[in-house]
Design a protein around this motif. Structure first.
Motif, PDB file in Angstrom:
ATOM      1  N   LYS A  67      -3.555 -38.269 -18.084  1.00 57.27           N
ATOM      2  CA  LYS A  67      -4.373 -38.457 -16.600  1.00 57.27           C
ATOM      3  C   LYS A  67      -5.135 -40.076 -16.463  1.00 57.27           C
ATOM      4  CE  LYS A  67      -5.280 -35.038 -14.553  1.00 57.27           C
ATOM      5  NZ  LYS A  67      -6.035 -33.367 -14.187  1.00 57.27           N
ATOM      6  N   GLN A  68      -5.545 -39.686 -17.340  1.00 60.86           N
ATOM      7  CA  GLN A  68      -7.121 -41.180 -17.473  1.00 60.86           C
ATOM      8  C   GLN A  68      -6.240 -42.795 -17.354  1.00 60.86           C
ATOM      9  OE1 GLN A  68     -10.258 -40.834 -19.863  1.00 60.86           O
ATOM     10  NE2 GLN A  68     -11.355 -39.053 -18.694  1.00 60.86           N
ATOM     11  N   GLY A  69      -5.087 -42.476 -18.873  1.00 57.20           N
ATOM     12  CA  GLY A  69      -4.326 -43.722 -18.832  1.00 57.20           C
ATOM     13  C   GLY A  69      -3.455 -44.428 -18.352  1.00 57.20           C
ATOM     14  N   LYS A  70      -3.653 -42.962 -16.729  1.00 65.10           N
ATOM     15  CA  LYS A  70      -2.084 -43.525 -15.604  1.00 65.10           C
ATOM     16  C   LYS A  70      -0.672 -43.532 -16.368  1.00 65.10           C
ATOM     17  CE  LYS A  70      -5.314 -44.352 -11.870  1.00 65.10           C
ATOM     18  NZ  LYS A  70      -5.626 -45.798 -10.915  1.00 65.10           N
ATOM     19  N   PHE A  71      -0.351 -42.385 -17.903  1.00 64.53           N
ATOM     20  CA  PHE A  71       0.654 -42.815 -18.687  1.00 64.53           C
ATOM     21  C   PHE A  71       1.895 -42.235 -17.549  1.00 64.53           C
ATOM     22  CE2 PHE A  71      -2.651 -43.722 -21.643  1.00 64.53           C
ATOM     23  CZ  PHE A  71      -1.581 -44.115 -22.759  1.00 64.53           C
ATOM     24  N   GLN A  72       3.800 -43.930 -17.421  1.00 64.67           N
ATOM     25  CA  GLN A  72       4.322 -42.467 -16.826  1.00 64.67           C
ATOM     26  C   GLN A  72       5.210 -42.444 -17.987  1.00 64.67           C
ATOM     27  OE1 GLN A  72       3.295 -46.297 -15.328  1.00 64.67           O
ATOM     28  NE2 GLN A  72       4.747 -46.547 -14.122  1.00 64.67           N
ATOM     29  N   GLY A  73       5.260 -42.546 -18.893  1.00 67.17           N
ATOM     30  CA  GLY A  73       5.804 -41.280 -20.102  1.00 67.17           C
ATOM     31  C   GLY A  73       5.367 -40.548 -21.583  1.00 67.17           C
ATOM     32  N   VAL A  74       5.973 -40.085 -21.589  1.00 67.42           N
ATOM     33  CA  VAL A  74       5.785 -40.224 -23.688  1.00 67.42           C
ATOM     34  C   VAL A  74       7.211 -40.378 -24.326  1.00 67.42           C
ATOM     35  CG1 VAL A  74       5.347 -38.113 -25.164  1.00 67.42           C
ATOM     36  CG2 VAL A  74       4.094 -38.280 -23.104  1.00 67.42           C
ATOM     37  N   PHE A  75       7.247 -40.364 -25.718  1.00 67.29           N
ATOM     38  CA  PHE A  75       7.813 -40.710 -26.590  1.00 67.29           C
ATOM     39  C   PHE A  75       7.993 -40.293 -27.721  1.00 67.29           C
ATOM     40  CE2 PHE A  75      10.017 -42.433 -30.073  1.00 67.29           C
ATOM     41  CZ  PHE A  75      11.443 -42.336 -29.931  1.00 67.29           C
ATOM     42  N   THR A  76       8.348 -39.490 -28.400  1.00 70.68           N
ATOM     43  CA  THR A  76       7.723 -38.729 -29.957  1.00 70.68           C
ATOM     44  C   THR A  76       9.638 -38.700 -30.329  1.00 70.68           C
ATOM     45  OG1 THR A  76       7.202 -36.496 -30.703  1.00 70.68           O
ATOM     46  CG2 THR A  76       8.623 -35.968 -28.845  1.00 70.68           C
ATOM     47  N   THR A  77       8.867 -38.935 -31.213  1.00 76.84           N
ATOM     48  CA  THR A  77      10.057 -38.310 -33.270  1.00 76.84           C
ATOM     49  C   THR A  77      10.046 -36.974 -33.464  1.00 76.84           C
ATOM     50  OG1 THR A  77       8.198 -39.818 -34.202  1.00 76.84           O
ATOM     51  CG2 THR A  77       9.823 -40.601 -33.397  1.00 76.84           C
ATOM     52  N   GLY A  78       8.678 -36.132 -32.865  1.00 73.48           N
ATOM     53  CA  GLY A  78       8.592 -34.679 -33.711  1.00 73.48           C
ATOM     54  C   GLY A  78       7.742 -34.194 -34.077  1.00 73.48           C
ATOM     55  N   GLY A  79       7.850 -33.354 -34.898  1.00 75.74           N
ATOM     56  CA  GLY A  79       6.721 -33.015 -36.280  1.00 75.74           C
ATOM     57  C   GLY A  79       5.732 -32.134 -35.408  1.00 75.74           C
ATOM     58  N   TYR A  80       4.889 -31.752 -35.360  1.00 78.58           N
ATOM     59  CA  TYR A  80       4.200 -30.684 -35.158  1.00 78.58           C
ATOM     60  C   TYR A  80       3.316 -31.527 -33.433  1.00 78.58           C
ATOM     61  CZ  TYR A  80       0.758 -31.800 -39.275  1.00 78.58           C
ATOM     62  OH  TYR A  80       0.635 -32.837 -39.899  1.00 78.58           O
ATOM     63  N   ILE A  81       2.840 -32.210 -34.334  1.00 79.32           N
ATOM     64  CA  ILE A  81       2.378 -33.388 -33.037  1.00 79.32           C
ATOM     65  C   ILE A  81       2.666 -33.352 -31.550  1.00 79.32           C
ATOM     66  CG2 ILE A  81       3.394 -36.084 -33.400  1.00 79.32           C
ATOM     67  CD1 ILE A  81       0.221 -36.780 -33.063  1.00 79.32           C
ATOM     68  N   ALA A  82       4.098 -32.769 -31.428  1.00 83.71           N
ATOM     69  CA  ALA A  82       5.497 -33.234 -30.888  1.00 83.71           C
ATOM     70  C   ALA A  82       5.152 -32.526 -29.330  1.00 83.71           C
ATOM     71  CB  ALA A  82       7.105 -33.186 -31.178  1.00 83.71           C
ATOM     72  N   GLY A  83       4.270 -30.872 -30.350  1.00 85.49           N
ATOM     73  CA  GLY A  83       4.000 -29.761 -29.516  1.00 85.49           C
ATOM     74  C   GLY A  83       3.409 -29.771 -28.502  1.00 85.49           C
ATOM     75  N   PRO A  84       1.660 -30.489 -28.393  1.00 87.78           N
ATOM     76  CA  PRO A  84       0.917 -30.465 -27.639  1.00 87.78           C
ATOM     77  C   PRO A  84       1.301 -32.250 -26.610  1.00 87.78           C
ATOM     78  CG  PRO A  84       0.060 -31.429 -29.749  1.00 87.78           C
ATOM     79  CD  PRO A  84       1.168 -30.427 -29.605  1.00 87.78           C
ATOM     80  N   ALA A  85       2.224 -33.317 -26.846  1.00 91.95           N
ATOM     81  CA  ALA A  85       2.688 -34.158 -26.185  1.00 91.95           C
ATOM     82  C   ALA A  85       3.199 -33.862 -25.124  1.00 91.95           C
ATOM     83  CB  ALA A  85       2.960 -35.655 -27.098  1.00 91.95           C
ATOM     84  N   VAL A  86       4.747 -32.977 -25.787  1.00 88.62           N
ATOM     85  CA  VAL A  86       5.559 -32.307 -24.775  1.00 88.62           C
ATOM     86  C   VAL A  86       4.556 -31.501 -23.894  1.00 88.62           C
ATOM     87  CG1 VAL A  86       7.579 -31.135 -24.479  1.00 88.62           C
ATOM     88  CG2 VAL A  86       7.185 -32.917 -25.955  1.00 88.62           C
ATOM     89  N   ILE A  87       3.661 -30.677 -24.270  1.00 90.82           N
ATOM     90  CA  ILE A  87       3.364 -29.980 -23.421  1.00 90.82           C
ATOM     91  C   ILE A  87       2.381 -29.837 -22.292  1.00 90.82           C
ATOM     92  CG2 ILE A  87       1.948 -27.988 -23.223  1.00 90.82           C
ATOM     93  CD1 ILE A  87       3.082 -26.384 -25.686  1.00 90.82           C
ATOM     94  N   ALA A  88       2.253 -30.917 -22.745  1.00 88.60           N
ATOM     95  CA  ALA A  88       0.653 -32.208 -22.116  1.00 88.60           C
ATOM     96  C   ALA A  88       1.531 -32.656 -20.790  1.00 88.60           C
ATOM     97  CB  ALA A  88      -0.081 -32.922 -22.814  1.00 88.60           C
ATOM     98  N   ALA A  89       2.705 -33.824 -21.347  1.00 90.23           N
ATOM     99  CA  ALA A  89       3.215 -34.236 -20.533  1.00 90.23           C
ATOM    100  C   ALA A  89       4.215 -33.007 -19.661  1.00 90.23           C
ATOM    101  CB  ALA A  89       4.385 -34.919 -21.423  1.00 90.23           C
ATOM    102  N   ARG A  90       4.824 -32.278 -19.687  1.00 88.80           N
ATOM    103  CA  ARG A  90       5.682 -31.797 -18.957  1.00 88.80           C
ATOM    104  C   ARG A  90       4.997 -31.076 -17.524  1.00 88.80           C
ATOM    105  NH1 ARG A  90       9.439 -34.261 -17.403  1.00 88.80           N
ATOM    106  NH2 ARG A  90      10.283 -31.954 -17.279  1.00 88.80           N
ATOM    107  N   SER A  91       3.903 -30.667 -18.369  1.00 90.48           N
ATOM    108  CA  SER A  91       2.686 -30.157 -17.481  1.00 90.48           C
ATOM    109  C   SER A  91       2.132 -30.815 -16.506  1.00 90.48           C
ATOM    110  CB  SER A  91       1.579 -29.562 -18.289  1.00 90.48           C
ATOM    111  OG  SER A  91       0.361 -30.066 -18.774  1.00 90.48           O
ATOM    112  N   LEU A  92       2.327 -32.475 -17.106  1.00 92.95           N
ATOM    113  CA  LEU A  92       1.370 -33.038 -15.394  1.00 92.95           C
ATOM    114  C   LEU A  92       2.976 -33.600 -14.584  1.00 92.95           C
ATOM    115  CD1 LEU A  92      -0.795 -35.466 -18.029  1.00 92.95           C
ATOM    116  CD2 LEU A  92      -0.957 -33.527 -15.582  1.00 92.95           C
ATOM    117  N   GLY A  93       4.426 -32.751 -15.488  1.00 89.07           N
ATOM    118  CA  GLY A  93       5.557 -33.493 -14.727  1.00 89.07           C
ATOM    119  C   GLY A  93       5.897 -34.711 -15.379  1.00 89.07           C
ATOM    120  N   LEU A  94       5.526 -35.470 -16.141  1.00 90.09           N
ATOM    121  CA  LEU A  94       5.971 -36.868 -16.700  1.00 90.09           C
ATOM    122  C   LEU A  94       7.470 -36.718 -16.945  1.00 90.09           C
ATOM    123  CD1 LEU A  94       1.990 -38.659 -17.684  1.00 90.09           C
ATOM    124  CD2 LEU A  94       3.688 -38.853 -15.828  1.00 90.09           C
ATOM    125  N   PRO A  95       8.396 -37.499 -17.612  1.00 88.13           N
ATOM    126  CA  PRO A  95       8.802 -37.162 -18.316  1.00 88.13           C
ATOM    127  C   PRO A  95       8.711 -37.684 -19.370  1.00 88.13           C
ATOM    128  CG  PRO A  95       9.425 -39.273 -17.216  1.00 88.13           C
ATOM    129  CD  PRO A  95       7.958 -38.518 -16.584  1.00 88.13           C
TER     130      PRO A  95
END
Length: 356
Positions: free
Chosen positions: A89-117
């Motif tokens: 939110k603060q960085g005004k990001f427009q999307g997230v890319f991930t290569t998996g692993g346990y860091i992907a969980g919070p990244a995907v949940i946070a992005a999708r909760s904000l409606g980000l692709p």
């Protein structure tokens, strides 16, 4: 405002298998403003800050069973989701890319909760639990192997291969700075970014017979091998790591390797025949699934670590060294698996998702 660069958060952490494809993708997006999401004290803290701002969260993977430790990990996960939401939110990001692993969980949940692709890249032939769970949440699933498609939502799958480090695709690769005669067979042993102690032991026990044929060995042991330095021979070069892997694998007559997706991608791009020894404790034995792709293609021989002996490995290598035609064919088959423009394909997919 219309000319402002697209802001992308890349969530990739832990091993070279997760980091190198993400870095290769980032290099194909020079017009994007990129920041990184990682974990403290992992490999990304060494590789990423030189190029991209690094944000860290204290997330951990869940272990078997449930107890007090699991509750602490769950608390960290919830805190990490909140922190990633704040970063996005603060960085005004427009999307997230991930290569998996346990860091992907919070990244995907946070992005999708904000409606980000979100675009997710899975490099293994058997997608991990995190990938299978979060795949349906993502806008696109980029796959390293076609074999992974059957485990994931079909409508979102795009097979793009796995990007390799830019050094592997350079027009001019720096020469080896190792003293190896041009006509000598070269055996390269490596265990991925973390090394492979069990493989190292087999190799040291078998090495004398290979060296007696005139072969040279470059043995990349990793930095956790308690037996490093005990075997010595003029034709045996032991190093914890070696930076110029592209030149080393192109020069190699044969590689002996684990079968992490990143290592296999590098072997394929270089056309290096290999004996693969999957890491037996990899999650859901996914390295065996990766190795199976190469074995079925005729690019490698696969040995289960539990069934391997130094004598068997010694014999396999000697037989291959005595059969140059077989090695050449294996190398050609490895090249046929490679997707040299994988990073371009992945970048195109990401642009399509973020810019449409």
């Amino acid at each position: 405002m219309t000319n402002a660069p697209i802001k992308l958060l890349i969530a990739a952490s832990g091993t070279g298998g997760h980091l190198f494809p993400a870095i290769a993708l980032a290099e194909k997006l020079p017009d994007y403003e990129i920041e990184w999401l990682g974990v403290p004290n992992r490999l990304e803290t060494q590789l990423v800050p030189k190029q991209y701002p690094l944000n860290t969260i204290p997330v951990e993977g869940f272990q078997q069973g449930f107890g007090l430790a699991s509750l602490k990990i769950l608390a960290k996960l919830i805190g990490s989701i909140i922190e990633v939401r704040r970063i996005l939110k603060q960085g005004k990001f427009q999307g997230v890319f991930t290569t998996g692993g346990y860091i992907a969980g919070p990244a995907v949940i946070a992005a999708r909760s904000l409606g980000l692709p979100v675009v997710f890249h899975e490099s293994n032939a058997l997608p991990g639990k995190v990938t299978r769970f979060f795949g349906p949440w993502c806008n696109a699933m980029a796959l390293g192997f076609d074999a992974a498609a059957k485990y994931l939502p079909k409508a979102k799958n795009v097979c793009v291969g796995t990007p390799v480090r830019s050094q592997f695709l350079a027009a001019e690769i720096p020469p080896l700075d190792l003293t190896i005669p041009d006509n000598a067979p070269l055996i390269v042993v490596f265990g991925g970014s973390q090394g492979a102690v069990a493989v190292n032991k087999f190799v040291r026990q078998a090495a004398s017979a290979w060296l007696d044929t005139g072969a040279y060995i470059v043995h990349l042991t990793g930095d956790r091998d308690p037996d490093a330095g005990i075997f010595k021979h003029p034709q045996y070069i032991e190093l914890p790591f070696y930076d110029n892997m592209a030149a080393l694998l192109r020069r190699a007559t044969l590689a002996i390797s684990r079968s992490g997706a990143g290592s296999l991608t590098e072997l394929a791009v270089c056309g290096t025949p290999a004996i693969l020894i999957p890491y037996p404790f990899a999650a859901e034995d996914h390295q065996s699934y990766n190795a199976d792709v190469f074995t079925k293609a005729g690019a490698a021989i696969t040995d289960k670590q539990s069934e391997l002996t130094a004598e068997k490995l010694q014999t396999q290598v000697l037989q291959l060294l005595q059969n140059p035609a077989e090695l050449t064919k294996m190398g050609e088959n490895a090249k046929a698996i490679a997707v040299p423009d994988s990073a371009d394909k992945l970048a195109s997919l990401l642009r399509e998702v973020l810019e449409s």
